[in-house]
Enzyme design. Structure first.
Site, PDB file in Angstrom:
ATOM      1  CG  HIS A  98      -0.399   0.014   2.574  1.00  0.00           C
ATOM      2  ND1 HIS A  98       0.427  -1.064   3.037  1.00  0.00           N
ATOM      3  CD2 HIS A  98      -0.103   1.281   3.463  1.00  0.00           C
ATOM      4  CE1 HIS A  98       1.118  -0.647   4.279  1.00  0.00           C
ATOM      5  NE2 HIS A  98       0.712   0.615   4.373  1.00  0.00           N
ATOM      6  CG  ASP A 100       1.169   5.124   4.733  1.00  0.00           C
ATOM      7  OD1 ASP A 100       0.799   3.799   4.682  1.00  0.00           O
ATOM      8  OD2 ASP A 100       2.197   5.452   5.376  1.00  0.00           O
ATOM      9  CG  HIS A 235       5.032   0.936   3.371  1.00  0.00           C
ATOM     10  ND1 HIS A 235       4.298   2.083   2.809  1.00  0.00           N
ATOM     11  CD2 HIS A 235       4.128   0.860   4.491  1.00  0.00           C
ATOM     12  CE1 HIS A 235       3.482   2.620   3.840  1.00  0.00           C
ATOM     13  NE2 HIS A 235       3.410   2.038   4.809  1.00  0.00           N
ATOM     14  NE  ARG A 249       1.905   6.084  10.584  1.00  0.00           N
ATOM     15  CZ  ARG A 249       1.075   5.390   9.994  1.00  0.00           C
ATOM     16  NH1 ARG A 249       1.019   4.383   9.476  1.00  0.00           N
ATOM     17  NH2 ARG A 249      -0.100   5.844  10.337  1.00  0.00           N
TER      18      ARG A 249
END
Length: 287
Positions: A98, A100, A235, A249
């Site tokens: 995907h 993000d 990723h 994150r």
């Protein structure tokens, strides 16, 4: 000139570099600019041995790239709403390829992940270089894709529906390079094509973009940090482990993806044609 104290080691031939000799809590403007240049060159950069990175320093690092997202529903670090906690034990296993949040009009520019707890084995993350993915296509295929858009959709009972339409080929605002900008997790359909044509083309593009020759794979150690350019990579977190895997994150708010002007109008099905305009995501199938 390279900053002397940095040791830069490529992770693969396609993308990724590990950077040693830097303390992310003590960055001068000059050193950050050099790191930014390395990010644009390698698309994902890794910083081992950053166990001492505090939430405050993590946020400050992200803000050097732009305004930070406050995610509407993912769990946050106590007292730090800009930091999302990714805990595999709580279901945070992004084990499909995907980009993000492409279902938003302005997807994130970049993310910075500080992995704090790693499994005894496994739990690597993979990234794919979408510049190389595009450049490896034949000239006729590139010409076709340059004139198309794609619809990206998230629709769950918890979130409702979010969708956005972006160029199939994105032009990077800083490098000017073109990259493929469709993703198995979120891309629903190409509106200029019939549904069978869209499904067939997207399936080819998904498989092509996930080929190992465009990838790097990073084996985490506790305290390592990854920073990646969300505009030219995909990723995937490899789901091959047991035990805890937890990190924090920050995500940098995005810009609007740009590409060539679409050359064709939206496909109009015949009156008696069965046509599925979209499906929810790769996880949930057709609406």
């Amino acid at each position: 000139m390279p900053t002397p104290e940095l040791v830069v080691s490529p992770v693969s031939g396609a993308l990724g570099a590990e950077i040693r000799g830097v303390d992310l809590t003590e960055l001068t403007d000059e050193l950050f600019e050099h790191i930014h240049e390395l990010l644009l060159k390698h698309l994902v950069v890794f910083f081992p041995d950053q166990e001492h990175l505090t939430p405050k320093a993590h946020i400050a690092l992200g803000r050097r790239l732009g305004e930070l997202e406050v995610h509407p529903f993912l769990p946050k670090a106590d007292g730090h709403p800009e930091i999302v906690v990714l805990d595999a034990d709580q279901g945070a296993k992004a084990d499909e390829w995907h980009i993000d949040v492409t279902f938003q009009p302005n997807p994130p520019v970049a993310s910075i992940l500080h992995l704090q707890v790693c499994p005894a084995s496994g739990g690597d993350t993979m990234w794919s270089n979408q510049y190389l993915v595009y450049e490896a296509l034949s000239e006729p295929m590139r010409e076709l894709l340059d004139g198309l858009t794609a619809v990206h959709v998230l629709n769950t009972p918890q979130t409702g529906e979010h969708s956005a339409e972006h160029p199939v080929v994105r032009i990077h605002p800083e490098t000017g390079r073109r990259s493929l900008y469709v993703t198995r997790m979120w891309t629903s359909h190409i509106p200029q094509l019939s549904r069978p044509e869209s499904d067939a083309l997207l399936q080819f593009l998904f498989e092509h973009s996930e080929s190992p020759r465009f990838n790097c794979r990073y084996h985490w150690q506790p305290g390592a940090v990854a920073m990646w350019d969300n505009r030219a990579t995909q990723h995937l977190a490899v789901n091959d482990y047991t035990g805890p895997r937890r990190g924090q994150r920050v995500t940098v708010l995005g810009d609007q993806p740009t590409g060539d002007t679409p050359r064709w109008k939206e496909y109009r099905p015949a009156p008696d044609e069965r046509y599925y305009p979209r499906h929810v995501t790769a996880r949930y199938g057709y609406r």
